[in-house]
Design a protein around this motif. Structure first.
Motif, PDB file in Angstrom:
ATOM      1  N   LEU A   1      34.940  53.657  32.267  1.00 46.33           N
ATOM      2  CA  LEU A   1      36.257  52.386  32.112  1.00 46.33           C
ATOM      3  C   LEU A   1      36.420  51.101  32.434  1.00 46.33           C
ATOM      4  CD1 LEU A   1      38.994  53.087  32.166  1.00 46.33           C
ATOM      5  CD2 LEU A   1      39.640  53.839  34.724  1.00 46.33           C
ATOM      6  N   ILE A   2      35.884  50.771  33.748  1.00 46.51           N
ATOM      7  CA  ILE A   2      35.454  49.629  33.522  1.00 46.51           C
ATOM      8  C   ILE A   2      35.121  48.572  31.943  1.00 46.51           C
ATOM      9  CG2 ILE A   2      34.571  47.304  34.894  1.00 46.51           C
ATOM     10  CD1 ILE A   2      34.168  49.794  37.207  1.00 46.51           C
ATOM     11  N   ASN A   3      33.861  49.355  31.310  1.00 48.15           N
ATOM     12  CA  ASN A   3      33.300  48.611  30.301  1.00 48.15           C
ATOM     13  C   ASN A   3      34.786  48.946  29.283  1.00 48.15           C
ATOM     14  OD1 ASN A   3      31.337  48.653  31.553  1.00 48.15           O
ATOM     15  ND2 ASN A   3      30.388  50.578  30.779  1.00 48.15           N
ATOM     16  N   ARG A   4      35.325  49.566  28.988  1.00 49.36           N
ATOM     17  CA  ARG A   4      36.358  49.844  28.484  1.00 49.36           C
ATOM     18  C   ARG A   4      37.545  48.842  28.690  1.00 49.36           C
ATOM     19  NH1 ARG A   4      40.749  54.557  27.529  1.00 49.36           N
ATOM     20  NH2 ARG A   4      41.454  53.207  24.907  1.00 49.36           N
ATOM     21  N   ILE A   5      37.528  48.151  29.674  1.00 49.22           N
ATOM     22  CA  ILE A   5      38.952  47.020  30.198  1.00 49.22           C
ATOM     23  C   ILE A   5      38.593  46.138  30.064  1.00 49.22           C
ATOM     24  CG2 ILE A   5      39.182  45.920  32.188  1.00 49.22           C
ATOM     25  CD1 ILE A   5      40.276  49.078  33.519  1.00 49.22           C
TER      26      ILE A   5
ATOM     27  N   GLY B   1      38.561  41.856  27.040  1.00 45.16           N
ATOM     28  CA  GLY B   1      37.911  40.431  26.671  1.00 45.16           C
ATOM     29  C   GLY B   1      37.527  39.975  27.552  1.00 45.16           C
ATOM     30  N   GLN B   2      37.452  40.130  28.771  1.00 41.29           N
ATOM     31  CA  GLN B   2      37.746  39.207  29.971  1.00 41.29           C
ATOM     32  C   GLN B   2      36.429  40.242  31.071  1.00 41.29           C
ATOM     33  OE1 GLN B   2      38.941  36.822  30.515  1.00 41.29           O
ATOM     34  NE2 GLN B   2      39.886  36.280  29.149  1.00 41.29           N
ATOM     35  N   ARG B   3      35.791  38.859  31.455  1.00 42.25           N
ATOM     36  CA  ARG B   3      35.030  39.982  32.252  1.00 42.25           C
ATOM     37  C   ARG B   3      35.135  40.698  34.089  1.00 42.25           C
ATOM     38  NH1 ARG B   3      31.316  37.361  37.389  1.00 42.25           N
ATOM     39  NH2 ARG B   3      29.927  39.471  37.455  1.00 42.25           N
ATOM     40  N   PRO B   4      34.934  41.851  33.780  1.00 43.53           N
ATOM     41  CA  PRO B   4      35.666  42.654  35.004  1.00 43.53           C
ATOM     42  C   PRO B   4      36.070  41.998  36.251  1.00 43.53           C
ATOM     43  CG  PRO B   4      34.134  44.158  33.716  1.00 43.53           C
ATOM     44  CD  PRO B   4      34.124  42.492  33.442  1.00 43.53           C
ATOM     45  N   HIS B   5      37.195  42.300  36.939  1.00 44.23           N
ATOM     46  CA  HIS B   5      37.395  41.501  38.073  1.00 44.23           C
ATOM     47  C   HIS B   5      36.189  42.209  39.718  1.00 44.23           C
ATOM     48  CE1 HIS B   5      40.014  40.376  41.963  1.00 44.23           C
ATOM     49  NE2 HIS B   5      40.344  39.479  41.550  1.00 44.23           N
ATOM     50  N   ARG B   6      36.198  40.958  40.259  1.00 43.55           N
ATOM     51  CA  ARG B   6      35.048  41.588  41.283  1.00 43.55           C
ATOM     52  C   ARG B   6      35.613  42.994  42.192  1.00 43.55           C
ATOM     53  NH1 ARG B   6      37.954  37.300  43.946  1.00 43.55           N
ATOM     54  NH2 ARG B   6      39.015  37.631  45.394  1.00 43.55           N
ATOM     55  N   PHE B   7      36.968  43.266  42.332  1.00 42.63           N
ATOM     56  CA  PHE B   7      37.645  44.459  42.861  1.00 42.63           C
ATOM     57  C   PHE B   7      37.014  45.598  41.664  1.00 42.63           C
ATOM     58  CE2 PHE B   7      41.607  41.975  45.419  1.00 42.63           C
ATOM     59  CZ  PHE B   7      40.248  41.544  45.580  1.00 42.63           C
ATOM     60  N   LEU B   8      37.758  45.438  40.635  1.00 48.95           N
ATOM     61  CA  LEU B   8      36.419  47.128  39.447  1.00 48.95           C
ATOM     62  C   LEU B   8      35.252  46.790  40.248  1.00 48.95           C
ATOM     63  CD1 LEU B   8      39.405  46.025  36.612  1.00 48.95           C
ATOM     64  CD2 LEU B   8      39.319  48.442  38.246  1.00 48.95           C
ATOM     65  N   ARG B   9      34.277  45.047  40.149  1.00 48.65           N
ATOM     66  CA  ARG B   9      32.788  45.619  39.727  1.00 48.65           C
ATOM     67  C   ARG B   9      32.827  46.290  41.021  1.00 48.65           C
ATOM     68  NH1 ARG B   9      33.624  40.085  38.349  1.00 48.65           N
ATOM     69  NH2 ARG B   9      32.692  39.487  40.231  1.00 48.65           N
ATOM     70  N   ARG B  10      33.141  46.269  41.835  1.00 47.40           N
ATOM     71  CA  ARG B  10      32.263  46.528  43.648  1.00 47.40           C
ATOM     72  C   ARG B  10      33.329  47.113  44.184  1.00 47.40           C
ATOM     73  NH1 ARG B  10      32.742  40.253  45.833  1.00 47.40           N
ATOM     74  NH2 ARG B  10      31.134  39.962  44.274  1.00 47.40           N
ATOM     75  N   GLY B  11      34.474  48.296  43.344  1.00 48.52           N
ATOM     76  CA  GLY B  11      34.427  50.074  43.858  1.00 48.52           C
ATOM     77  C   GLY B  11      36.052  49.821  44.735  1.00 48.52           C
ATOM     78  N   ILE B  12      37.053  48.126  44.688  1.00 48.87           N
ATOM     79  CA  ILE B  12      38.023  48.344  45.747  1.00 48.87           C
ATOM     80  C   ILE B  12      38.730  48.829  44.783  1.00 48.87           C
ATOM     81  CG2 ILE B  12      38.896  46.609  46.773  1.00 48.87           C
ATOM     82  CD1 ILE B  12      36.186  44.854  46.972  1.00 48.87           C
ATOM     83  N   PHE B  13      39.200  48.523  43.975  1.00 48.13           N
ATOM     84  CA  PHE B  13      39.771  49.660  43.090  1.00 48.13           C
ATOM     85  C   PHE B  13      39.409  50.341  43.134  1.00 48.13           C
ATOM     86  CE2 PHE B  13      42.876  46.527  43.528  1.00 48.13           C
ATOM     87  CZ  PHE B  13      44.469  47.149  43.748  1.00 48.13           C
TER      88      PHE B  13
ATOM     89  N   PHE C   1      45.108  40.971  42.901  1.00 50.40           N
ATOM     90  CA  PHE C   1      44.250  41.878  41.640  1.00 50.40           C
ATOM     91  C   PHE C   1      45.439  42.638  40.369  1.00 50.40           C
ATOM     92  CE2 PHE C   1      42.923  46.156  39.476  1.00 50.40           C
ATOM     93  CZ  PHE C   1      42.178  45.809  38.899  1.00 50.40           C
ATOM     94  N   THR C   2      47.015  42.326  40.790  1.00 48.71           N
ATOM     95  CA  THR C   2      47.701  42.447  39.499  1.00 48.71           C
ATOM     96  C   THR C   2      48.110  41.011  38.874  1.00 48.71           C
ATOM     97  OG1 THR C   2      49.254  43.888  41.733  1.00 48.71           O
ATOM     98  CG2 THR C   2      50.378  43.221  39.623  1.00 48.71           C
ATOM     99  N   LYS C   3      48.022  40.070  39.785  1.00 46.69           N
ATOM    100  CA  LYS C   3      48.000  38.671  38.993  1.00 46.69           C
ATOM    101  C   LYS C   3      46.948  38.503  38.090  1.00 46.69           C
ATOM    102  CE  LYS C   3      46.998  33.587  38.649  1.00 46.69           C
ATOM    103  NZ  LYS C   3      46.724  33.422  37.599  1.00 46.69           N
ATOM    104  N   TRP C   4      45.209  38.654  37.999  1.00 39.51           N
ATOM    105  CA  TRP C   4      44.510  38.934  37.312  1.00 39.51           C
ATOM    106  C   TRP C   4      44.582  40.038  35.687  1.00 39.51           C
ATOM    107  CZ3 TRP C   4      41.112  43.701  35.610  1.00 39.51           C
ATOM    108  CH2 TRP C   4      40.371  42.604  33.945  1.00 39.51           C
ATOM    109  N   LEU C   5      45.841  41.362  36.363  1.00 35.94           N
ATOM    110  CA  LEU C   5      46.136  42.311  35.045  1.00 35.94           C
ATOM    111  C   LEU C   5      47.419  41.608  34.272  1.00 35.94           C
ATOM    112  CD1 LEU C   5      46.360  45.173  37.179  1.00 35.94           C
ATOM    113  CD2 LEU C   5      44.888  45.305  35.631  1.00 35.94           C
ATOM    114  N   GLN C   6      47.966  40.919  35.028  1.00 36.55           N
ATOM    115  CA  GLN C   6      49.311  39.915  34.437  1.00 36.55           C
ATOM    116  C   GLN C   6      47.932  38.456  33.601  1.00 36.55           C
ATOM    117  OE1 GLN C   6      51.407  37.289  36.236  1.00 36.55           O
ATOM    118  NE2 GLN C   6      53.631  38.640  35.251  1.00 36.55           N
ATOM    119  N   ASP C   7      47.263  38.333  33.485  1.00 30.79           N
ATOM    120  CA  ASP C   7      46.599  37.136  33.151  1.00 30.79           C
ATOM    121  C   ASP C   7      46.027  37.992  31.843  1.00 30.79           C
ATOM    122  OD1 ASP C   7      47.177  35.011  34.850  1.00 30.79           O
ATOM    123  OD2 ASP C   7      46.165  34.951  35.886  1.00 30.79           O
TER     124      ASP C   7
END
Length: 472
Positions: A117-121, A126-138, A180-186
Motif C-alpha cells: 500500500l505504501i508503494n502504491r501511495i 510521485g512523492q516519497r512516502p511520509h516518515r509516518f508511513l515509512r515507520r509504521g506510525i500510521f 500527516f494531513t498537511k502532507w496528504l493535502q500537499d
C-alpha cells in the motif's frame, strides 16, 4: 451494525462484551451503587448469551471471532492482551512498549498498512512516502485502496480530521494527525475540512460554552501554524457551523435516525446516567464524513469520497459512520489510523494537558524542553554506565527514541542511533541530547509561525466558503 443485539455481527458483539466488561470493572473500582453494578453485570451476561447463541461457543477474552487463540497462548502475553483498553476517552496498556497494535487491528477489524500500500501511495503521488508511513506510525487503514482507485481515475476525494479543544495548550502529540494531513493535502492536492468539537468538550468537561469555543479558536491557531493552505482548508467550530449550515444539520439528523441507543451503548459504553448530549454527539462527529455537509465546497454532491486521518482511538466513531453510510445513501469514509504518541513518563501512561510534565507543549521554551526531556523522559537505558556499555539500551521502551521516530526526518541517522543505543555505544544522556536538538527548533519554528496567525487569518479559515476546487 444492526438495530438490536440479536442482529449485531459476532465481532460487534465481541467488542461490546469487551467494553461492557471494562465498564463493570470500572464500576467495581469506583464503588458504584449496587443497582448500577447489577444492571451492568446483567447487561454483560446478556451480551455473552447473545454471543454464544451467534457463535455456538462461549466468549473468550482476547480471541475475537474468526481469530481463534493460537495454541499455547496462555503465557504472560495472554493476560497483557486483555489489559490493552482503547476507546475515544481512555487508552490503557500494561506494556512499557505501548499498545499492541497488531492485536488492535484484529479487534477493530481494520487492515494493516503494508509495504504494498505504501508503494502504491508513492506511485500515485510521485512523492516519497511520509516518515509516518515509512515507520509504521500510521499503521492501519480502512478502504485506502478505494481512495487510490478513485484518485487514479481522476475522481475527487477530500480529507477530514479534527481536534477536541479541551484546553488552550496543545502538546506535540496533538500535532501528529495534522502534520500527516498537511502532507496528504500537499501530495494529493485535495480540500480539507477540520472539525473543532467544542460542543463535545462542553458536554464532557467542566467548561462553559464560551470557554470551549475560545479554546477552539486558540487551537485553530496552532493547527493553521502547521502550514495548511487557506485556499484548500475549512476549519469549523461545531458551535458555530451547526447553526449556519442546513446541509450539516440535516446529515446529523439522518445519522441520528439510523443509530439506536443500543448501538451507541455498545460502541461507546454510554450509560443511563450520561446526558443526552453525549449520546447524540457521535452523529455530529460522523456528519463531516459526507460531502453535502459542506454545500459551500461541494454543492449538492453526495458522492465525494472522504478520507479521515486520525489516531486509532477515534475509530469507534467511524465504524458507526461506515455502518450508517449505505443506509442513508452515502459512500463510506475511508480511514488512516495512527499509533498513540507516548507520554514522557512511558508508553503506558496517557498524556494529560493538565500535567505539564507529561508532554512537550507547543508553548514550551527551549530551556523547558531540555529540562523535561532530561528529567522526565522514560529511559530504556541501564542502571549504571558500565551495565549500559555492556548490555546496551532498549529502544522499544525508551521514550526519547520513540519521540525521534516521530520527529527525526533522516532514516539513516535514526537507524544509526538505534544501533548505537542498542549496542551500548550511545548513552541515555546522549540520546536525550539528540532529541532535544530535534525538538527545540521544531517547537521554536512552530511558535514563530503561530505568532503570525492573526485573528483575521483565523476568521478567514473558519468562514464557510468555496475552496479552490471545481466539483462540477
Amino acid at each position: 451494525m444492526a438495530d438490536e443485539q440479536g442482529c449485531a455481527s459476532p465481532l460487534e458483539l465481541f467488542n461490546s462484551i469487551a467494553a461492557q466488561g471494562e465498564r463493570v470493572r470500572a464500576l467495581k473500582a469506583g464503588q458504584a451503587s449496587k443497582d448500577e453494578l447489577d444492571s451492568a453485570v446483567k447487561k454483560l451476561l446478556s451480551l455473552k448469551m447473545s454471543y454464544k447463541a451467534a457463535m455456538g461457543e462461549d466468549y473468550k477474552a482476547g480471541c475475537p471471532p474468526n481469530n481463534p487463540a493460537p495454541a499455547g497462548d496462555s503465557g504472560p502475553d495472554a493476560t497483557e492482551a486483555e489489559e490493552d483498553f482503547v476507546d475515544p476517552w481512555t487508552v490503557q496498556t500494561s506494556s512499557a512498549k505501548g499498545v499492541d497494535y497488531d492485536k488492535l487491528i484484529v479487534r477493530f477489524g481494520s487492515s494493516k498498512i503494508d509495504k504494498e500500500l505504501i508503494n502504491r501511495i508513492e506511485r500515485a503521488t510521485g512523492q516519497r512516502p511520509h516518515r509516518f508511513l515509512r515507520r509504521g506510525i500510521f499503521f492501519s487503514h480502512r478502504d485506502m485502496n478505494q481512495v487510490l482507485d478513485a484518485y487514479e481515475n481522476k475522481k475527487p476525494f477530500y480529507l477530514y480530521t479534527g481536534r477536541g479543544p479541551s484546553s488552550e495548550a496543545m502538546h506535540v502529540g496533538h500535532l501528529i494527525p495534522f502534520i500527516f494531513t498537511k502532507w496528504l493535502q500537499d501530495v494529493f492536492n485535495v480540500p480539507l475540512v477540520i472539525q473543532m468539537t467544542d460542543d463535545e468538550k462542553y458536554l464532557w468537561k467542566d467548561l462553559t460554552l464560551d470557554q470551549a469555543h475560545g479554546y477552539a479558536v486558540e487551537n485553530a491557531k496552532d493547527i493553521i501554524a502547521c502550514g495548511f493552505d487557506i485556499n484548500k482548508t475549512f476549519i469549523f467550530s461545531d458551535l458555530d457551523y451547526m447553526g449556519m449550515s442546513p446541509g450539516f444539520y440535516r446529515n446529523v439528523v439522518k445519522i441520528q435516525k439510523h443509530v439506536t441507543f443500543n448501538q451507541v451503548k455498545g460502541i461507546f459504553g454510554f450509560t443511563d446516567s450520561d446526558c443526552i448530549g453525549k449520546i447524540s454527539f457521535p452523529a455530529i462527529q460522523a456528519a463531516p464524513s459526507f460531502s453535502n455537509s459542506f454545500p459551500q465546497i461541494f454543492g449538492d454532491k453526495t458522492d465525494v469520497q472522504c478520507l479521515i486521518p486520525c489516531a486509532i482511538d477515534q475509530d469507534p466513531y467511524f465504524r458507526m459512520t461506515r455502518d450508517v453510510a449505505p443506509r442513508i445513501g452515502y459512500p463510506k469514509p475511508a480511514l488512516l489510523h495512527s499509533t498513540f504518541f507516548p507520554a514522557l513518563q512511558g508508553a503506558q501512561t496517557k498524556m494529560s494537558a493538565s500535567d505539564p510534565n507529561s508532554s512537550i507543549f507547543l508553548t514550551d521554551t527551549a530551556k523547558q524542553i531540555k529540562t523535561k526531556v532530561n528529567k522526565h523522559a522514560f529511559s530504556g537505558g541501564r542502571d549504571t554506565i558500565e551495565e549500559h556499555r555492556q548490555f546496551g539500551g532498549n529502544c522499544d521502551v525508551d521514550v526519547s527514541f520513540m519521540y525521534l521516530t516521530f520527529f527525526l526526518e533522516d532514516d539513516d541517522k535514526l537507524e544509526q542511533i538505534r544501533k548505537d543505543y542498542t549496542s551500548g555505544a550511545m548513552l541515555t544522556g546522549e540520546l536525550k541530547k539528540e532529541l532535544v536538538e530535534v525538538l527545540q527548533p521544531l517547537i521554536a519554528e512552530h511558535q514563530a509561525r503561530r505568532k503570525e496567525v492573526t485573528e483575521e487569518i483565523v476568521r478567514e479559515f473558519m468562514t464557510p466558503r468555496k475552496l479552490s476546487y471545481d466539483f462540477q
